[in-house]
Design an enzyme around this catalytic site. Structure first.
Site, PDB file in Angstrom:
ATOM      1  N   GLY A  56     -19.584  29.315 -36.794  1.00  0.00           N
ATOM      2  CA  GLY A  56     -20.258  29.551 -35.516  1.00  0.00           C
ATOM      3  C   GLY A  56     -19.788  28.606 -34.420  1.00  0.00           C
ATOM      4  CD  GLN A  57     -21.524  27.507 -28.535  1.00  0.00           C
ATOM      5  OE1 GLN A  57     -22.692  27.802 -28.789  1.00  0.00           O
ATOM      6  NE2 GLN A  57     -21.138  27.113 -27.339  1.00  0.00           N
ATOM      7  CB  ILE A  93     -24.222  24.140 -27.252  1.00  0.00           C
ATOM      8  CG1 ILE A  93     -25.471  23.476 -27.864  1.00  0.00           C
ATOM      9  CG2 ILE A  93     -22.958  23.339 -27.559  1.00  0.00           C
ATOM     10  CD1 ILE A  93     -25.762  22.061 -27.403  1.00  0.00           C
ATOM     11  CE  LYS A 117     -33.067  27.616 -35.059  1.00  0.00           C
ATOM     12  NZ  LYS A 117     -32.364  26.881 -36.112  1.00  0.00           N
ATOM     13  CE1 TYR A 147     -32.194  30.325 -32.787  1.00  0.00           C
ATOM     14  CE2 TYR A 147     -32.848  29.873 -30.525  1.00  0.00           C
ATOM     15  CZ  TYR A 147     -32.107  29.551 -31.640  1.00  0.00           C
ATOM     16  OH  TYR A 147     -31.283  28.458 -31.622  1.00  0.00           O
ATOM     17  CG  ASP A 176     -26.689  36.354 -47.306  1.00  0.00           C
ATOM     18  OD1 ASP A 176     -27.394  35.602 -46.591  1.00  0.00           O
ATOM     19  OD2 ASP A 176     -26.914  37.561 -47.441  1.00  0.00           O
ATOM     20  N   GLY A 218     -23.108  28.116 -41.744  1.00  0.00           N
ATOM     21  CA  GLY A 218     -22.800  28.562 -40.379  1.00  0.00           C
ATOM     22  C   GLY A 218     -21.590  27.841 -39.798  1.00  0.00           C
TER      23      GLY A 218
END
Ligand code: SER
Length: 330
Positions: free
Chosen positions: A16-17, A178, A152, A148, A58, A13
């Site tokens: 990502g952000q 975030i 988690k 989600y 992936d 990832g």
């Protein structure tokens, strides 16, 4: 348990952000060639592309991860790939596949290669409506209402399971929302707290998708990077928790966030049109008790709302004046 040295890290990832900035910070600390970035999309910045190795993988497919792990002799995985809460509610099966199967692939790969460490972030989404919402304790009720959140909680439990059963050093922290200015978040409930800054600079207006009184725990990116790296290198003999540290920094309502921007941009107007994400936000904590992280590995945030707003508006304002387009939804 014998502590193994971190030498070569793989980040999932990484486009990502958080991943995009964390990868660069890890390259600074551990050496560019020792931090391998992976992701499903093309790296958003030249900095990420040009500063070290990058591979498309992936994460739910073991063989794609395995190949890179072998090639680079990876001993640590920082697993940032995940489908966030809002997108996860649009496609729960995909959220399950990426977040659960991806996490299992990472853990199994790490176990078989006898790795030094695995970092798997969790989230405030692990909590639910039955959890105390004010100064939410570290060890409390985990009954999330989003897919989600379900993934988690499972990730936290799996991390602790692998630690106890196999002695794999898995660590994780529950990120609040975030906020950052480099890479946009990809489909979370807390995304309004990022979008509001971009729109304030560009249009001086923002329509917020949660109510004005919606209060959530949040954190500025420099603190997020610091928390993640500090936990990664923390002395394991001091850790009582492993995969589930609360990390707080600040807590504010959408209205207070808008007011902090208005102090610097007086013309700024924020309106509120709550959508399906309101119901998600209403099941999450308003603030966190992070004393376990403070006691066990010395966590201490640097940014509050005022300091963050100043920095965000300085950076985005400069970018806007230089004609570098500030586009949302990219
Ligand atoms: N920022 C995430 C989300 O909103 C929470 O971890 O989904």
């Amino acid at each position: 348990m014998k502590v193994k040295e971190i030498k070569r890290i793989l980040v999932t990832g990484s486009v990502g952000q958080i991943g995009s900035e964390l990868t660069l910070a890890l390259r600074e600390r551990f050496g560019a060639e020792n931090v391998v970035a992976t992701g499903r999309k093309t790296p958003p910045s030249d900095a990420l592309k040009n500063s070290g190795p990058f591979y498309f993988i992936d994460v739910a497919k073991r063989e794609t991860l395995e190949e890179v792990v072998r090639k680079h002799n990876i001993d640590t995985i920082v697993h940032m790939a995940a489908i966030l809460s809002a997108v996860g509610e649009q496609n729960p099966m995909r959220c399950w596949d990426v977040n659960i199967n991806g996490t299992l692939v990472v853990l199994e790969c790490a176990r078989e290669h006898d790795m030094a460490r695995v970092i798997i972030p969790s989230s405030i989404a692990a909590f639910g409506p039955e959890t105390p919402r004010d100064r939410t304790p570290n060890d409390t009720i985990l009954k999330p209402r989003t897919m989600y959140g379900v993934t988690k909680v499972a990730g936290e439990l799996l991390g602790d399971y692998y630690f106890r059963k196999y002695g794999l050093d898995v660590r994780g922290l529950r990120y609040p929302g975030i906020i950052s200015h480099e890479t946009l978040p990809g489909g979370g409930t807390t995304d309004f707290a990022v979008a509001i800054y971009f729109e304030a600079v560009r249009n001086k207006r923002y329509t917020c998708f949660v109510r004005e009184d919606t209060r959530l725990p949040m954190m500025y990116m420099p603190d997020c990077i610091k928390a993640t790296i500090d936990l990664t290198v923390a002395d394991i003999s001091k850790l009582k928790h492993h995969s589930d540290f609360n990390v707080g920094a600040m807590s504010f309502s959408a209205g207070e966030l808008a007011a902090s921007i208005k102090k610097q941009i007086p013309e700024f107007v924020c309106t509120y049109e709550p959508d399906f994400r309101q119901a998600i936000a209403d099941t999450w904590p308003m603030s966190l008790d992070d004393s376990a992280a403070r006691e066990e590995w010395g966590w201490k945030p640097a940014f509050d709302l005022e300091a963050m707003t100043k920095d965000m508006l300085d950076v985005l304002g400069r970018r806007y004046r230089e004609g570098k387009v500030v586009v949302l939804g990219a």
